[in-house]
Motif scaffolding. Structure first.
Motif, PDB file in Angstrom:
ATOM      1  N   GLU A  74      -6.097  -4.565   2.227  1.00  0.00           N
ATOM      2  CA  GLU A  74      -4.992  -3.768   2.754  1.00  0.00           C
ATOM      3  C   GLU A  74      -5.594  -2.623   3.537  1.00  0.00           C
ATOM      4  O   GLU A  74      -6.687  -2.150   3.217  1.00  0.00           O
ATOM      5  CB  GLU A  74      -4.153  -3.184   1.609  1.00  0.00           C
ATOM      6  CG  GLU A  74      -3.504  -4.214   0.734  1.00  0.00           C
ATOM      7  CD  GLU A  74      -2.752  -3.570  -0.434  1.00  0.00           C
ATOM      8  OE1 GLU A  74      -2.856  -2.345  -0.627  1.00  0.00           O
ATOM      9  OE2 GLU A  74      -2.068  -4.311  -1.148  1.00  0.00           O
ATOM     10  N   SER A  75      -4.892  -2.164   4.552  1.00  0.00           N
ATOM     11  CA  SER A  75      -5.431  -1.027   5.302  1.00  0.00           C
ATOM     12  C   SER A  75      -4.637   0.229   4.989  1.00  0.00           C
ATOM     13  O   SER A  75      -3.463   0.178   4.618  1.00  0.00           O
ATOM     14  CB  SER A  75      -5.406  -1.297   6.805  1.00  0.00           C
ATOM     15  OG  SER A  75      -4.095  -1.242   7.301  1.00  0.00           O
ATOM     16  N   HIS A  76      -5.315   1.313   5.135  1.00  0.00           N
ATOM     17  CA  HIS A  76      -4.686   2.627   4.985  1.00  0.00           C
ATOM     18  C   HIS A  76      -5.407   3.554   5.951  1.00  0.00           C
ATOM     19  O   HIS A  76      -6.624   3.661   5.900  1.00  0.00           O
ATOM     20  CB  HIS A  76      -4.834   3.138   3.552  1.00  0.00           C
ATOM     21  CG  HIS A  76      -3.969   4.316   3.258  1.00  0.00           C
ATOM     22  ND1 HIS A  76      -2.702   4.185   2.747  1.00  0.00           N
ATOM     23  CD2 HIS A  76      -4.175   5.631   3.432  1.00  0.00           C
ATOM     24  CE1 HIS A  76      -2.168   5.385   2.602  1.00  0.00           C
ATOM     25  NE2 HIS A  76      -3.045   6.267   3.008  1.00  0.00           N
ATOM     26  N   LYS A  77      -4.639   4.167   6.828  1.00  0.00           N
ATOM     27  CA  LYS A  77      -5.248   5.096   7.773  1.00  0.00           C
ATOM     28  C   LYS A  77      -5.319   6.470   7.124  1.00  0.00           C
ATOM     29  O   LYS A  77      -4.323   6.988   6.645  1.00  0.00           O
ATOM     30  CB  LYS A  77      -4.444   5.162   9.069  1.00  0.00           C
ATOM     31  CG  LYS A  77      -5.121   6.003  10.126  1.00  0.00           C
ATOM     32  CD  LYS A  77      -4.374   5.986  11.432  1.00  0.00           C
ATOM     33  CE  LYS A  77      -5.141   6.857  12.411  1.00  0.00           C
ATOM     34  NZ  LYS A  77      -4.467   7.003  13.667  1.00  0.00           N
ATOM     35  N   VAL A  78      -6.518   7.023   7.086  1.00  0.00           N
ATOM     36  CA  VAL A  78      -6.751   8.351   6.537  1.00  0.00           C
ATOM     37  C   VAL A  78      -7.500   9.139   7.599  1.00  0.00           C
ATOM     38  O   VAL A  78      -8.448   8.632   8.195  1.00  0.00           O
ATOM     39  CB  VAL A  78      -7.603   8.288   5.242  1.00  0.00           C
ATOM     40  CG1 VAL A  78      -7.937   9.669   4.736  1.00  0.00           C
ATOM     41  CG2 VAL A  78      -6.876   7.497   4.165  1.00  0.00           C
ATOM     42  N   ASP A  79      -7.061  10.343   7.865  1.00  0.00           N
ATOM     43  CA  ASP A  79      -7.761  11.192   8.824  1.00  0.00           C
ATOM     44  C   ASP A  79      -9.026  11.738   8.182  1.00  0.00           C
ATOM     45  O   ASP A  79      -8.964  12.625   7.326  1.00  0.00           O
ATOM     46  CB  ASP A  79      -6.852  12.361   9.257  1.00  0.00           C
ATOM     47  CG  ASP A  79      -6.589  12.373  10.735  1.00  0.00           C
ATOM     48  OD1 ASP A  79      -7.235  11.586  11.463  1.00  0.00           O
ATOM     49  OD2 ASP A  79      -5.746  13.170  11.174  1.00  0.00           O
TER      50      ASP A  79
END
Length: 186
Positions: A31-36
């Motif tokens: 699964e992807s999760h965009k984190v800055d």
């Protein structure tokens, strides 16, 4: 067999996500999760460890991060982890022009994955490389510098190759293979 059934891949890059999902298909759900995350400086391994540990803290759980480098042998491995900024500033043609005046157009693609099991844990690094050379842009320009990197033993750039071929020879594939071996031991 791994007791880990899914992993969070910290990325906002849909192309990287698709490659990782294809390569790990049948092994683990990604699964992807965009984190800055901050853009750290240092060696590829230092950057990968810092980013992954911070991401694991932010997500409060296990995750993987990935950094890709394009390293020119004539420039002692530069632009390396800073390739994104060189590509953004100069485009694919500019990457080729950077090597004008050199006799050596050889390069290597380096992929560094890091895995961290959660907050307070040390990140583990997995690297893969593919040797090749820098060529004038050929093929679609939809995935970073793929159009200027031609792997050794092939007459096509990454961009011209089918995903099936690229995903069995690429730096990312080689790095993921070592990561996959580690995850299967968990």
């Amino acid at each position: 067999m791994s007791s880990l059934s899914k992993i969070v891949f910290v990325t906002g890059n849909k192309n990287k996500l698709a490659e990782v999902q294809q390569i790990l298909s049948g092994t683990i759900q990604v699964e992807s999760h965009k984190v800055d995350l901050p853009e750290y400086q240092g060696t590829t391994q230092e950057i990968a460890k810092k980013k992954c540990q911070l991401a694991a803290e932010m997500l409060n759980g296990p995750c993987i991060t990935e950094d890709t480098c394009l390293c020119f042998k004539a420039m002692n491995g530069m632009p390396g982890p800073y390739i994104k900024w060189f590509l953004d500033a100069n485009g694919p043609e500019g990457l080729v022009k950077m090597l004008q005046g050199f006799d050596d157009f050889s390069a290597y693609a380096l992929c560094t994955f890091a895995y961290c099991e959660g907050p307070g844990h040390e990140a583990i690094v997995f690297e893969g490389t593919t040797d090749g050379k820098i060529v004038p842009p050929r093929g679609p320009r939809t995935f970073g510098w793929d159009c200027v990197f031609q792997p050794d033993g092939f007459d096509q750039t990454y961009a011209e190759m089918s995903k099936e071929i690229k995903n069995t020879i690429s730096h990312r594939f080689r790095s993921i293979e070592t990561l996959k071996a580690h995850l299967s031991q968990l």
